[in-house]
Design a protein around this motif. Structure first.
Motif: not given
Ligand SMILES: [Zn+2]
Length: 375
Positions: A10, A13, A16, A111, A114
């Motif tokens: 991750y 991610e 990002r 994250a 997620r």
């Protein structure tokens, strides 16, 4: 369990999310755009997050339970809207105003959510998550106050993901801040000599504040400060108006109350001498209440243990002024700590070390999953 593999998976991610969130301005009270981005991000994961009147974004995960643990990361930054938010990445460090405080923690928290959803990681009780507003400065913890007004009677523990992982904030420093304004007739410095000056009462208030011997109980710390004093028109004008900002802080409730009394005495004497003197309380952060010391200790040491496990760093236990002030004032165990390593907080030179986000992710994820274990 070791979550390093998830942290690797991750990592992109997290970066990002961080890159995107960093560039959205979010002064306290103007968090709308950041919040909207988070709401859409969660919607993609199938999570319905709701916005409350204080601009907090709230959602829950896990099996239904009456008692909940709150995890939060604040969306606001100290920077005014006009501050350029350009992210610089030299491969090792990310630099941008607000990159760490508190954008990195918000990105890692999202994250982790997620990861929990995608990997179907078990949560046997309800966890309440918040991207909360108005943590900074004169935001006065408005977001956190609203969350505790709505959910306080169900919250067992409160964990704010804030600052870096070098410290665990487990005691709250309360503060009161005042704006004092004086107005007088003023006049020409020569022809109207003897007319009252608006600067003089504020100067007298300042002197009296600095004569206060701060109260001490045990190893408490109490401070005061006059931060701004301004006014007047020109060198040859008796000042018609002047204003000042002053505060006191303490990590002990009785000392805070003692300072409140001392300031009130100073203000009332000043009002007798200057009838057009107004005092407005512009900041109010409550102090520690009666928090169960064992529960607070257990929570702080658990966080410190996870930080040490994944980073090798033994974090300091600190006092601070954070979202913990509200749960602490209500007697609810609360801590604040971060999920990255960085510095330059509240400056435009703020930075973080990119690879610190990996252990940060592990710390956050393990803390969340532990809170999700059945009691
Ligand atoms: Zn912060």
């Amino acid at each position: 369990m070791d979550f390093s593999l998830f942290a690797e998976e991750y990592f992109d991610e997290v970066l990002r999310l961080l890159r995107h969130l960093c560039t959205i301005p979010a002064p306290s009270g103007e968090e709308d755009e950041r919040v909207r981005f988070c709401q859409e991000y969660l919607a993609e994961l199938g999570i319905e997050a709701t916005l409350d009147p204080a601009k907090n974004l709230l959602w829950t995960l896990g099996a239904p339970s009456q008692r909940v643990t709150l995890f939060m990361a604040h969306t606001d930054t100290v920077f005014p809207r006009a501050t350029p938010l350009k992210l610089a990445d030299d491969g090792t460090f990310l630099r941008c105003p607000g990159v760490g405080d508190d954008t990195a923690n918000l990105a890692v928290m999202l994250a982790c959510v997620r990861c929990i959803v995608e990997k179907k990681l078990p949560l046997h009780r309800t966890l309440l998550f918040a991207a909360d507003s108005c943590e900074e400065g004169l935001g006065n913890l408005k977001g956190c106050r609203q969350i505790f007004a709505d959910w306080g009677d169900r919250i067992d523990r409160s964990i704010s993901l804030d600052c870096s992982y070098r410290g665990v904030y487990c005691r709250s420093v309360g503060s009161h801040r005042y704006q004092i304004t004086a107005e007088t007739e003023g006049g020409h410095s020569y022809f109207a000599f003897g007319n009252k000056s608006a600067i003089l009462p504020l100067a007298e208030i300042t002197c009296q504040i600095y004569e206060i011997e701060p109260p001490v109980v045990g190893n408490s710390k109490t401070t005061y400060n006059v931060g701004i004093l301004s006014g007047g028109t020109s060198v040859n004008t008796i000042p018609q108006s002047a204003t000042m900002l002053a505060e006191y802080r303490s990590d002990h409730r009785e000392c805070l109350a003692e300072m409140e009394t001392r300031f009130a005495q100073i203000f009332s004497r000043a009002k007798e001498a200057c009838p057009r003197l107004t005092v407005e309380r512009v900041g109010d952060r409550p102090c520690m209440g009666e928090v169960d010391p064992r529960a607070l200790d257990e929570l702080s040491h658990r966080a410190a243990g996870l930080i040490q496990k994944y980073t090798g760093i033994c974090p300091e236990f600190r006092s601070g002024s954070t979202d913990c002030n509200i749960p602490h004032s209500l007697g609810i165990p609360a801590i604040a700590f971060g999920l990255y390593d960085g510095g330059g907080f509240h400056t435009t030179e703020e930075w973080l070390r990119k690879d610190s986000l990996k252990p940060g992710f592990c710390i956050g994820l393990e803390m969340i999953l532990r809170e999700g274990e059945a009691e």
